[in-house]
Design an enzyme around this catalytic site. Structure first.
Site, PDB file in Angstrom:
ATOM      1  N   ASN A 110      -4.331 -11.532 -23.193  1.00 16.92           N
ATOM      2  CA  ASN A 110      -3.549 -10.945 -22.109  1.00 16.92           C
ATOM      3  C   ASN A 110      -4.230  -9.744 -21.457  1.00 16.92           C
ATOM      4  OD1 ASN A 110      -0.795 -10.157 -20.739  1.00 16.92           O
ATOM      5  ND2 ASN A 110      -1.428  -8.352 -21.899  1.00 16.92           N
TER       6      ASN A 110
ATOM      7  N   GLY B 280       3.713  -3.437 -20.392  1.00 18.89           N
ATOM      8  CA  GLY B 280       3.727  -4.516 -19.414  1.00 18.89           C
ATOM      9  C   GLY B 280       3.879  -5.899 -20.011  1.00 18.89           C
TER      10      GLY B 280
ATOM     11  N   THR C  95       5.465  -4.580 -13.434  1.00 14.80           N
ATOM     12  CA  THR C  95       4.917  -3.917 -14.612  1.00 14.80           C
ATOM     13  C   THR C  95       4.322  -2.579 -14.184  1.00 14.80           C
ATOM     14  OG1 THR C  95       2.707  -4.881 -14.367  1.00 14.80           O
ATOM     15  CG2 THR C  95       4.334  -6.157 -15.630  1.00 14.80           C
ATOM     16  N   PRO C  96       3.936  -1.729 -15.143  1.00 18.27           N
ATOM     17  CA  PRO C  96       3.359  -0.424 -14.785  1.00 18.27           C
ATOM     18  C   PRO C  96       2.107  -0.494 -13.917  1.00 18.27           C
ATOM     19  CG  PRO C  96       4.062  -0.409 -17.067  1.00 18.27           C
ATOM     20  CD  PRO C  96       4.220  -1.825 -16.592  1.00 18.27           C
TER      21      PRO C  96
ATOM     22  N   TYR D  86     -11.686  -9.268  -8.808  1.00 15.37           N
ATOM     23  CA  TYR D  86     -10.509  -9.768  -9.519  1.00 15.37           C
ATOM     24  C   TYR D  86     -10.355 -11.276  -9.324  1.00 15.37           C
ATOM     25  CZ  TYR D  86      -5.760  -9.844 -11.375  1.00 15.37           C
ATOM     26  OH  TYR D  86      -4.645 -10.106 -12.132  1.00 15.37           O
TER      27      TYR D  86
END
Length: 260
Positions: A93, A18, A195-196, A158
């Site tokens: 990251n 990613g 991304t995955p 989150y």
């Protein structure tokens, strides 16, 4: 070496796939030597191997790394010192998403989200600063999220974790400036990126991935989901001396969502 970060020594966490893999690859293409880390050690090594294949021997190393463990950070910084010879750029990251609203999100999930998304940045900055001070000028780049600036009823853990990264970034930036370190610290706030991680999101919602991509794109004024290099290009800018007057700031790469 040539490139926008020629001669820079960089550490990128969450580099097995990613965004992290994209950051590491672009930094290497632009002249940096990169230490790729991930809890998936084999994945980190695979990213490094791809970079070496493209850019040549010595451009990348991959190691296993649990970013929630301060002792693991100490070991990784030792690797940076011994194998790279210093550290100019730290890209925090590594991160995870946690589903569930305030009633359905468990405390265990909340703690796991903060451990990976926030504690890792705290540990990383603390562990890296002594070596970065020796290797200055330096740049710390923390990957937050547009979700750290704009709330949702479905992701309190989150939202809160990424907001914490945003404010921690500013505190680190001010500390470095007031201590006279030639080290900057900035955050990047992406929206949805292809991304995955979207594979898991699609499975969670029980829908086809392409349907999910179309749904996400409709929420973005530019009507498209971001690509990994859209974020990696921002990392490259912040890693380079082109951004030498930028610290304690946030880059919003959100296709216009925050302008609404």
């Amino acid at each position: 070496m040539s490139g926008r970060v020629a001669g820079k020594l960089a550490l990128v966490t969450g580099a097995a796939q990613g965004l992290g893999a994209a950051h590491a690859a672009l930094l290497a293409r632009e002249g940096a030597r990169v230490l790729c880390t991930d809890i998936d050690g084999a994945g980190a090594e695979a990213t490094a191997a791809k970079i070496v294949l493209e850019c040549g021997a010595g451009h990348a190393i991959g190691v296993a790394h649990d970013v929630t463990d301060p002792e693991a950070w100490a070991r990784v910084i030792d690797v940076a010192s011994e194998e790279l010879g210093g550290l100019n750029v730290l890209v925090n990251n590594a991160g995870i998403g946690v589903a569930g609203n305030i009633e359905t999100c468990t405390y265990a999930d909340w703690q796991r989200c903060f451990a990976v998304n926030v504690d890792s940045v705290f540990h990383g900055c603390r562990a890296a600063l002594p070596l970065m001070r020796e290797s200055a000028p330096g740049s710390i780049i923390n990957i937050s999220s547009i979700a750290g600036l704009i709330a949702s009823d479905t992701m309190p853990a989150y939202n809160s974790s990424k907001a914490a990264v945003w404010m921690l970034t500013k505190s680190v930036a001010l500390h470095c400036a007031k201590q006279g370190m030639d080290i900057r610290c900035n955050s990047i706030h992406p929206t949805f990126v292809d991304t995955p991680i979207l594979d898991g999101t699609a499975r969670h919602h029980g829908i086809d991935r392409e349907v999910l991509m179309e749904k996400l794109a409709r929420q973005i004024p530019l009507k498209k989901v971001g690509e990994p290099d859209d974020i990696a290009n921002a990392v490259l800018y912040l890693a380079s001396d082109e951004s030498k007057f930028m610290t304690g700031a946030e880059l919003k790469l959100d296709g216009g969502i925050s302008a609404m």
